[in-house]
Design an enzyme around this catalytic site. Sequence first.
Site, PDB file in Angstrom:
ATOM      1  N   ASN A 213       0.846  -1.199   0.000  1.00  0.00           N
ATOM      2  CA  ASN A 213       0.000   0.000   0.000  1.00  0.00           C
ATOM      3  C   ASN A 213       0.882   1.250   0.000  1.00  0.00           C
ATOM      4  O   ASN A 213       2.104   1.151  -0.050  1.00  0.00           O
ATOM      5  CB  ASN A 213      -0.940  -0.016   1.202  1.00  0.00           C
ATOM      6  CG  ASN A 213      -0.161  -0.126   2.494  1.00  0.00           C
ATOM      7  OD1 ASN A 213       0.589   0.773   2.844  1.00  0.00           O
ATOM      8  ND2 ASN A 213      -0.310  -1.254   3.193  1.00  0.00           N
ATOM      9  N   ASP A 282      -4.269  -6.672   4.882  1.00  0.00           N
ATOM     10  CA  ASP A 282      -5.226  -7.593   5.524  1.00  0.00           C
ATOM     11  C   ASP A 282      -5.141  -8.997   4.932  1.00  0.00           C
ATOM     12  O   ASP A 282      -5.572  -9.959   5.554  1.00  0.00           O
ATOM     13  CB  ASP A 282      -6.649  -7.050   5.364  1.00  0.00           C
ATOM     14  CG  ASP A 282      -6.887  -5.862   6.295  1.00  0.00           C
ATOM     15  OD1 ASP A 282      -6.452  -5.936   7.464  1.00  0.00           O
ATOM     16  OD2 ASP A 282      -7.475  -4.857   5.846  1.00  0.00           O
ATOM     17  N   LYS A 292       9.626 -16.712 -10.517  1.00  0.00           N
ATOM     18  CA  LYS A 292       8.837 -15.635 -11.120  1.00  0.00           C
ATOM     19  C   LYS A 292       7.724 -16.234 -11.986  1.00  0.00           C
ATOM     20  O   LYS A 292       7.995 -17.083 -12.850  1.00  0.00           O
ATOM     21  CB  LYS A 292       9.743 -14.743 -11.975  1.00  0.00           C
ATOM     22  CG  LYS A 292       9.005 -13.574 -12.577  1.00  0.00           C
ATOM     23  CD  LYS A 292       9.894 -12.715 -13.456  1.00  0.00           C
ATOM     24  CE  LYS A 292       9.038 -11.693 -14.176  1.00  0.00           C
ATOM     25  NZ  LYS A 292       9.744 -11.071 -15.273  1.00  0.00           N
ATOM     26  N   PRO A 308      -3.056 -12.187  10.067  1.00  0.00           N
ATOM     27  CA  PRO A 308      -3.440 -11.958  11.461  1.00  0.00           C
ATOM     28  C   PRO A 308      -3.652 -10.461  11.700  1.00  0.00           C
ATOM     29  O   PRO A 308      -3.037  -9.637  11.031  1.00  0.00           O
ATOM     30  CB  PRO A 308      -2.220 -12.452  12.248  1.00  0.00           C
ATOM     31  CG  PRO A 308      -1.090 -12.424  11.286  1.00  0.00           C
ATOM     32  CD  PRO A 308      -1.668 -12.656   9.921  1.00  0.00           C
ATOM     33  N   ASP A 309      -4.507 -10.125  12.638  1.00  0.00           N
ATOM     34  CA  ASP A 309      -4.660  -8.722  13.037  1.00  0.00           C
ATOM     35  C   ASP A 309      -3.657  -8.462  14.162  1.00  0.00           C
ATOM     36  O   ASP A 309      -3.835  -8.913  15.297  1.00  0.00           O
ATOM     37  CB  ASP A 309      -6.090  -8.436  13.498  1.00  0.00           C
ATOM     38  CG  ASP A 309      -6.308  -6.940  13.651  1.00  0.00           C
ATOM     39  OD1 ASP A 309      -5.498  -6.283  14.351  1.00  0.00           O
ATOM     40  OD2 ASP A 309      -7.274  -6.420  13.060  1.00  0.00           O
ATOM     41  N   PHE A 327      -4.655   3.065  14.839  1.00  0.00           N
ATOM     42  CA  PHE A 327      -5.028   4.078  13.857  1.00  0.00           C
ATOM     43  C   PHE A 327      -6.162   3.492  13.027  1.00  0.00           C
ATOM     44  O   PHE A 327      -6.236   2.269  12.859  1.00  0.00           O
ATOM     45  CB  PHE A 327      -3.846   4.417  12.942  1.00  0.00           C
ATOM     46  CG  PHE A 327      -3.030   5.585  13.421  1.00  0.00           C
ATOM     47  CD1 PHE A 327      -2.273   5.492  14.578  1.00  0.00           C
ATOM     48  CD2 PHE A 327      -3.031   6.785  12.715  1.00  0.00           C
ATOM     49  CE1 PHE A 327      -1.528   6.572  15.022  1.00  0.00           C
ATOM     50  CE2 PHE A 327      -2.278   7.875  13.145  1.00  0.00           C
ATOM     51  CZ  PHE A 327      -1.536   7.770  14.304  1.00  0.00           C
ATOM     52  N   LYS A 345     -11.185  -4.151  18.603  1.00  0.00           N
ATOM     53  CA  LYS A 345      -9.784  -4.529  18.845  1.00  0.00           C
ATOM     54  C   LYS A 345      -9.377  -4.311  20.295  1.00  0.00           C
ATOM     55  O   LYS A 345      -8.213  -4.520  20.652  1.00  0.00           O
ATOM     56  CB  LYS A 345      -8.857  -3.747  17.891  1.00  0.00           C
ATOM     57  CG  LYS A 345      -9.196  -4.011  16.410  1.00  0.00           C
ATOM     58  CD  LYS A 345      -8.143  -3.479  15.450  1.00  0.00           C
ATOM     59  CE  LYS A 345      -8.641  -3.577  14.001  1.00  0.00           C
ATOM     60  NZ  LYS A 345      -7.596  -3.826  13.026  1.00  0.00           N
TER      61      LYS A 345
END
Length: 404
Positions: A213, A282, A292, A308-309, A327, A345
């Site tokens: 990201n 996630d 490749k 996993p969180d 956050f 959480k």
Amino acid sequence: MAPHKTLVNRRVLVGITGGIAAYKVPDLVRRLKDEGADVRVVMTPGAQEFITPLTLQAVSGHPVGTTLLDEEAEAGMGHIELAKWADLILVAPATADFMARLVGGLANDLLTTVCLASDAKLAIAPAMNQQMWANSATQDNLQQLKQRGVSIFGPGVGSQACGDIGAGRMLEVLELVELAANSFESGELAGKTVVITAGPTREPIDPVRYISNHSSGKMGYAIAQSALDAGAKVILITGPTQLQPPDRAHCVNIETAEQLLDAALQYSAQADVFIATAAVADYRVAHQHSHKMKKTDNNLTLELVQNPDVLATVSASETRPMFVVGFAAETNDVLNYARAKLDKKGLDAIVANDVSRPGIGFNSDDNEAYWIDDTSQVHLGRRSKHALARHLVSLIAEKTNNNK
Ligand code: PMT
């Protein structure tokens, strides 16, 4: 005298007003830069009677701000940008006139306007004739500035350019550099260990491709720096970024969410505070290819499995730190989604930012956020990530010190 503390990653706006000590400021700028600071300079018209903007441009490496109503300058880094850019505004030398204008909240030149428009730390190095310094008008102004939290560097005592002897000399350049570096230290988190996660994770698909990201790490690194300034021992668990980690942080490099989880559990077990700024993927691919993958004529479907969180796992662990902050990166219904994450959480607080808005969130220098905990919701208006980080660290220090 060597500074106790580096100024790496610090943005120092040096303001120069019209006093003879202005001739020392090019050396001050050079020394601040030697300590790693990025320095920009603003001069009052009075200062330009003693030294030229060109000299300061040469030593700072940036155009020097001289007038408020300058179309060209405003098109570049205008007064509001400068005000937001600075971590510290250091006015040296600060004349009696400048102190009086600061007390009065005047905005009649670029420097006073920037001071009014900034939430950066403000420090002044007074320099004037000893009688002007001793005058009750100046002393009253001094008290008011101190009450408002302005740091006063000096003045020194000794012989003056005018021939008088007494208090009113600008401090020596190296003393100012040391005080500038020390001004970032608050001690609010002294004795605490803080673990911060920052940056993106990378989930490999094959040896050359990955899922990731846009997180740059800027928010997490700024929090790490602020926590260090507050006197904490800092462990920064970071995904791949282009940033230089703050000096004195113990840096742990990870790539994947699973590596992040291992490091987070290991280091949070001895921590007082855990702050999860990292943008964790996630999902990861179910079957990572060892070679490749070759392009074919067909579309490709990747099977993804949940990661996993990390935050929820740390928060539910037996060795949970005293204060856990998450956050929430949201694009709509920001507050409701953030509150849901706070509850789900098991967090003590969550910092919600709207990552759909241009100029804040991912990979920007600024951010705007809400602090949400069980009893309060605080809007932290748009500002630099460094300024936001300082505010967040103060909030965390307040909460953790109250919980003792
Ligand atoms: O790095 P920058 O470019 O400066 O950008 C800053 C930022 C936008 C990344 C930062 O301000 C931010 O919002 N970080 C959280 C990013 C995120 O993953 O948000 P989320 O709403 O998806 O996750 C909620 C919380 O759970 C986060 O604290 C996250 O670290 C954590 N999490 C999420 C998923 C997961 N598998 N494990 C986690 O621990």
